[in-house]
Design a protein around this motif. Structure first.
Motif, mmCIF file in Angstrom:
data_model
loop_
_atom_site.group_PDB
_atom_site.id
_atom_site.type_symbol
_atom_site.label_atom_id
_atom_site.label_comp_id
_atom_site.label_asym_id
_atom_site.label_seq_id
_atom_site.Cartn_x
_atom_site.Cartn_y
_atom_site.Cartn_z
ATOM 1 N N LEU A 55 -27.682 100.967 70.891
ATOM 2 C CA LEU A 55 -27.727 102.254 70.319
ATOM 3 C C LEU A 55 -29.111 102.354 69.539
ATOM 4 O O LEU A 55 -29.441 103.504 69.443
ATOM 5 C CB LEU A 55 -26.726 102.018 68.963
ATOM 6 N N LEU A 56 -29.724 101.293 69.398
ATOM 7 C CA LEU A 56 -31.171 101.484 68.798
ATOM 8 C C LEU A 56 -32.364 101.895 69.885
ATOM 9 O O LEU A 56 -33.309 102.345 69.541
ATOM 10 C CB LEU A 56 -31.576 100.071 68.303
ATOM 11 N N GLN A 57 -31.926 101.627 71.195
ATOM 12 C CA GLN A 57 -33.071 101.973 72.112
ATOM 13 C C GLN A 57 -33.002 103.389 72.482
ATOM 14 O O GLN A 57 -34.021 103.718 73.235
ATOM 15 C CB GLN A 57 -32.506 101.198 73.634
ATOM 16 N N ASN A 58 -32.297 104.152 72.176
ATOM 17 C CA ASN A 58 -32.383 105.629 72.339
ATOM 18 C C ASN A 58 -32.161 105.877 73.770
ATOM 19 O O ASN A 58 -33.272 106.839 74.143
ATOM 20 C CB ASN A 58 -33.629 106.250 71.536
ATOM 21 N N ASN A 59 -31.488 105.402 74.782
ATOM 22 C CA ASN A 59 -31.592 105.656 76.089
ATOM 23 C C ASN A 59 -31.118 107.149 76.406
ATOM 24 O O ASN A 59 -30.195 107.592 75.749
ATOM 25 C CB ASN A 59 -30.519 104.579 76.936
ATOM 26 N N ASP A 60 -31.501 107.456 77.653
ATOM 27 C CA ASP A 60 -30.892 108.708 77.875
ATOM 28 C C ASP A 60 -29.375 108.765 78.343
ATOM 29 O O ASP A 60 -28.476 109.798 78.143
ATOM 30 C CB ASP A 60 -31.766 109.210 79.403
ATOM 31 N N ILE A 61 -28.846 107.700 78.745
ATOM 32 C CA ILE A 61 -27.557 107.622 79.366
ATOM 33 C C ILE A 61 -27.098 106.079 78.847
ATOM 34 O O ILE A 61 -27.714 105.201 79.176
ATOM 35 C CB ILE A 61 -27.414 107.735 80.841
ATOM 36 N N LEU A 62 -25.987 106.011 78.027
ATOM 37 C CA LEU A 62 -25.213 104.882 77.865
ATOM 38 C C LEU A 62 -23.973 104.918 78.601
ATOM 39 O O LEU A 62 -23.134 105.417 78.837
ATOM 40 C CB LEU A 62 -25.007 105.053 76.280
ATOM 41 N N PHE A 63 -24.173 103.708 79.375
ATOM 42 C CA PHE A 63 -22.745 103.117 80.170
ATOM 43 C C PHE A 63 -22.029 102.069 79.138
ATOM 44 O O PHE A 63 -22.635 100.863 79.001
ATOM 45 C CB PHE A 63 -23.227 102.517 81.427
ATOM 46 N N LEU A 64 -20.772 102.017 78.752
ATOM 47 C CA LEU A 64 -20.163 101.474 77.913
ATOM 48 C C LEU A 64 -18.771 100.807 78.548
ATOM 49 O O LEU A 64 -18.069 101.644 78.955
ATOM 50 C CB LEU A 64 -19.717 101.999 76.552
ATOM 51 N N ASP A 65 -18.698 99.671 78.611
ATOM 52 C CA ASP A 65 -17.388 99.076 79.338
ATOM 53 C C ASP A 65 -16.591 98.150 78.096
ATOM 54 O O ASP A 65 -16.811 97.556 77.586
ATOM 55 C CB ASP A 65 -17.794 97.940 80.250
ATOM 56 N N GLU A 66 -15.540 99.184 77.772
ATOM 57 C CA GLU A 66 -14.720 98.728 76.682
ATOM 58 C C GLU A 66 -15.275 98.304 75.544
ATOM 59 O O GLU A 66 -15.033 97.266 74.999
ATOM 60 C CB GLU A 66 -13.605 97.665 77.093
ATOM 61 N N PRO A 67 -15.967 99.407 74.732
ATOM 62 C CA PRO A 67 -16.807 98.769 73.578
ATOM 63 C C PRO A 67 -16.071 98.593 72.352
ATOM 64 O O PRO A 67 -16.587 97.846 71.520
ATOM 65 C CB PRO A 67 -17.846 99.999 73.383
ATOM 66 N N THR A 68 -14.827 99.286 72.294
ATOM 67 C CA THR A 68 -13.988 98.836 70.992
ATOM 68 C C THR A 68 -13.179 97.751 70.889
ATOM 69 O O THR A 68 -12.539 97.425 69.970
ATOM 70 C CB THR A 68 -13.251 100.219 70.665
ATOM 71 N N ASN A 69 -13.114 97.129 72.039
ATOM 72 C CA ASN A 69 -12.496 95.763 72.001
ATOM 73 C C ASN A 69 -12.727 94.651 71.031
ATOM 74 O O ASN A 69 -11.941 94.112 70.494
ATOM 75 C CB ASN A 69 -12.506 95.156 73.635
ATOM 76 N N HIS A 70 -13.883 94.603 70.595
ATOM 77 C CA HIS A 70 -14.505 93.629 69.504
ATOM 78 C C HIS A 70 -14.869 94.253 68.314
ATOM 79 O O HIS A 70 -15.380 93.801 67.272
ATOM 80 C CB HIS A 70 -15.399 93.069 70.132
ATOM 81 N N LEU A 71 -14.434 95.523 68.005
ATOM 82 C CA LEU A 71 -14.425 96.248 66.872
ATOM 83 C C LEU A 71 -13.363 96.430 66.037
ATOM 84 O O LEU A 71 -12.305 96.787 66.767
ATOM 85 C CB LEU A 71 -15.145 97.789 67.065
ATOM 86 N N ASP A 72 -13.374 96.587 64.718
ATOM 87 C CA ASP A 72 -12.439 96.824 63.917
ATOM 88 C C ASP A 72 -12.305 98.259 63.559
ATOM 89 O O ASP A 72 -13.217 99.009 63.770
ATOM 90 C CB ASP A 72 -12.291 95.969 62.562
ATOM 91 N N ILE A 73 -11.162 98.719 62.840
ATOM 92 C CA ILE A 73 -10.890 100.067 62.720
ATOM 93 C C ILE A 73 -12.254 100.751 61.915
ATOM 94 O O ILE A 73 -12.641 101.854 62.450
ATOM 95 C CB ILE A 73 -9.741 100.319 61.868
#
Length: 637
Positions: free
Chosen positions: A178-196
């Motif tokens: 998120l800090l890198q400010n890329n043009d395109i983000l590819f995210l594979d199941e990013p919420t698996n390890h996040l709380d509500i």
């Protein structure tokens, strides 16, 4: 930014998918969905240039930068969380080193008028300008902001990354992206390890992201809140619509319905033409007409209805025996890991038939309490398991307990008993392990398939209290819906640890919130809990004063009185909910009757019982409204 045209990939001569064609522009937030094994993660790896494809073309615009959140990460040991997060700023850190060298030179050199000194000043000016352009004066503040948004506390920043679990290290990797400010983000199941709380913060971040995002996720609410486009891979084909997930489902169903209707009409026309051909084929005067009809029929493009993968697992959780009224009770339960005090003076009472959600940030003790209840770890305090209680436990990493060298069938056979061994193949079939699938080794199964197998294996043991820790991780949306339905129909007691808001909606009747070694009960569903905490502004929640309702009770008597009060409140809320549902049903029936009267008065009024029934419903609604007011007053008091 990115054009994909007819991309396809095969494994062992069998095509996984083909004909993948769509375009990605700035501001596109694409949800990549499909069942386990459909090829979502494979396609994401191809798009992120992490894997080769067999056919088609893929073209990025010049200088497009990409960021890829994988499921497997590897950190260098010895770095703190801040130091690891700063790895996102490779050019900034490189310039900082060059500036340090220049400043050291300027501090020691005295040849102020020389050409070499002027060159150093020129380099300093160029580097300083580039440093400012890259955000060098703001990156540290931005890093701390992102890390806190993802659930880290300020005191965590100086701790080494290897002291954190895999889930927390995944958050650090996400922070770097998120800090890198890329043009395109590819995210594979990013919420698996996040709380509500972190998921809600992450959703807000992505909605304001100016680049493009392609995300693989099985979290329906996350997809609806973040995405504006959907790509589904089903049976090797791709479907693309400029809609978020739920809207896409409705649109897709409508399109398939229209396709089916058009196909039916076309089939009628083709049949009629074929009958004419057959009628005129052997008549000399009509032969030319028959030939003309045959040519016309050959040119008809047959309408095809999109194939739909309707295979879903079939789950039912049978109740073993009826337990006592109180199934679990704790008094002053505490748990520490060294100096880390996770739980303090936990006093809870869980009654038979309760359906409870454990929620809160990672590391607050949800899984720890679940392990205490099933006596997997030691603790201090008193834990009482009720009469006839049989506990079924699904751990967060349950699939990791499976032996990778065993086949699916052997895994079940070895865990079975004489009474259920003959049912194993039927059970596996209901969890979508059919035919040769049962001979697959566990190590080659996808994450979702391993979770399904772990669920199936759990059913070999009888239970009347079910404790599940993150059971939806890696399950596709269809499988999650089936699991949710089975849990709703389960007649026993349910305790579920989950960060999936959509999964918890309508499933649990009360929420236990874990925060700072305290547990607070909210008598209501997950929506009520979210409203109470105003989690749309997560930072405000962090600052809010937590009401200490279950920590350090003064006396046993006060504790029992508190339990009776909560029970009475719960009963009132249940009554209120039933009354509201009945009112809503009756009002709908009255509205339907009004419509029927308006459309066909004579036919409806000819029924001698109609008006009597109609009036009774109105009278009942009036009485229920009075009852609703009374219950509401009792609750307020």
């Amino acid at each position: 930014m990115l054009n994909i045209h007819n991309v396809g990939v095969s494994f062992g001569g069998t095509q996984l998918f083909g004909g993948i064609t769509f375009k990605v522009d700035a501001g596109n937030r694409i949800g990549l969905i499909g069942k386990n094994g459909a090829g979502k993660s494979t396609l994401l790896k191809i798009l992120a240039k992490d894997m080769e494809y067999d056919e088609g073309t893929m073209a990025f615009e010049k200088d497009t930068t990409i960021g890829f959140l994988k499921q497997d990460i590897d950190f260098e040991k010895g770095r703190t969380i801040l130091e690891e997060a700063y790895q996102a700023f490779t050019e900034i850190k490189s310039i900082e080193k060059k500036l340090d060298v220049i400043n050291d030179q300027l501090a020691t050199r005295t040849d102020y008028e020389s050409e070499a000194y002027q060159d150093i000043l020129h380099d300093l000016d160029d580097l300083s300008h580039r440093y400012e352009l890259l955000g060098g004066y703001n990156y540290q503040g931005e890093t701390e902001k992102i890390l806190q948004g993802l659930g880290f506390k300020r005191e965590d920043f100086t701790k080494l990354t290897e002291t954190f679990s895999g889930g927390w290290r995944m958050r650090i990797e996400l922070a770097k992206l998120l800090l890198q400010n890329n043009d395109i983000l590819f995210l594979d199941e990013p919420t698996n390890h996040l709380d509500i709380e972190s998921i809600i913060w992450f959703e807000k971040f992505l909605r304001g992201y100016t680049g493009a995002v392609i995300v693989v996720s099985h979290d329906k609410m996350f997809l609806d809140n973040v995405t504006n486009r959907t790509v589904e891979i089903s049976l090797g084909r791709m479907y693309y619509y400029k809609k978020a997930y739920s809207e896409y489902l409705l649109l897709r169903a409508d399109i398939m319905e229209k396709q089916a209707a058009a196909q039916k009409n076309q089939a009628k026309e083709i049949k009629a033409t074929e009958q004419l051909i057959e009628k005129f084929r052997y008549k000399a005067t009509k032969a030319s007409m028959a030939q003309s009809l045959i040519k016309k029929l050959d040119k008809v493009q047959r309408i095809q209805v999109d194939a739909e993968d309707k295979s879903v697992m079939s789950v039912r959780f049978p109740l073993s025996i009826q337990p006592g009224k109180i199934v679990i009770e704790t008094e002053n339960v505490c748990k520490s890991y060294g100096d880390n005090h996770v739980l303090e003076d936990v006093n809870i009472m869980i009654e038979r038939g309760s359906k409870i959600a454990f929620v809160g940030q990672n590391g607050q003790g949800k899984s720890t309490l679940a392990k205490i209840i099933v006596k997997e770890i030691e603790y201090t305090g008193e834990l009482t398991i009720g009469h006839n209680v049989q506990i079924g436990y699904f751990a967060q990493n349950q699939s990791e307990y499976l032996d990778g060298e065993k086949t699916v069938l052997d895994t079940m056979t070895d865990a079975s008993t004489d009474s259920n061994r003959l049912k194993i193949r039927d059970m596996l079939g209901s969890f979508l392990f059919r035919g040769d699938d049962v001979e697959k080794k566990v190590k080659i199964l996808s994450g979702g398939e391993r979770n399904r197998l772990a669920l199936c294996k759990m059913l070999l043991t009888p239970f009347n209290v079910l404790i599940m820790d993150e059971p939806t991780n890696h399950l596709d949306i269809a499988s999650k819906n089936v699991l949710k339905s089975a849990l709703k129909n389960f007649e026993g007691t349910l305790i579920i640890v989950s960060h999936d808001r959509d999964f918890l909606q309508g499933l649990c009747e009360s929420v236990f919130s874990f925060r700072d070694r305290e547990i607070r009960e909210y008598v209501g569903d997950i929506n009520y809990y979210l409203e109470q905490h105003n989690l749309e502004n997560m930072r405000e929640v962090e600052k809010a004063t937590v009401v200490k309702t279950v920590k350090n009770p003064t006396t046993k008597k006060n504790f029992q009185e508190s339990k009776r009060s909560k029970k009475a409140e719960k009963q009132l809320k249940n009554r209120l909910s039933k009354v509201e549902n009945t009112i809503a049903t009756l009002e709908q029936e009255i509205a339907d009757a009004d419509v029927a009267l308006a459309e066909n008065f004579e036919k409806v009024s000819s029924d001698t019982t109609f008006f009597e029934t109609y009036q009774k419903k109105k009278d009942t609604v009036e009485k229920l409204m009075e009852e609703w007011e009374t219950i509401q007053e009792e609750l307020e008091n």
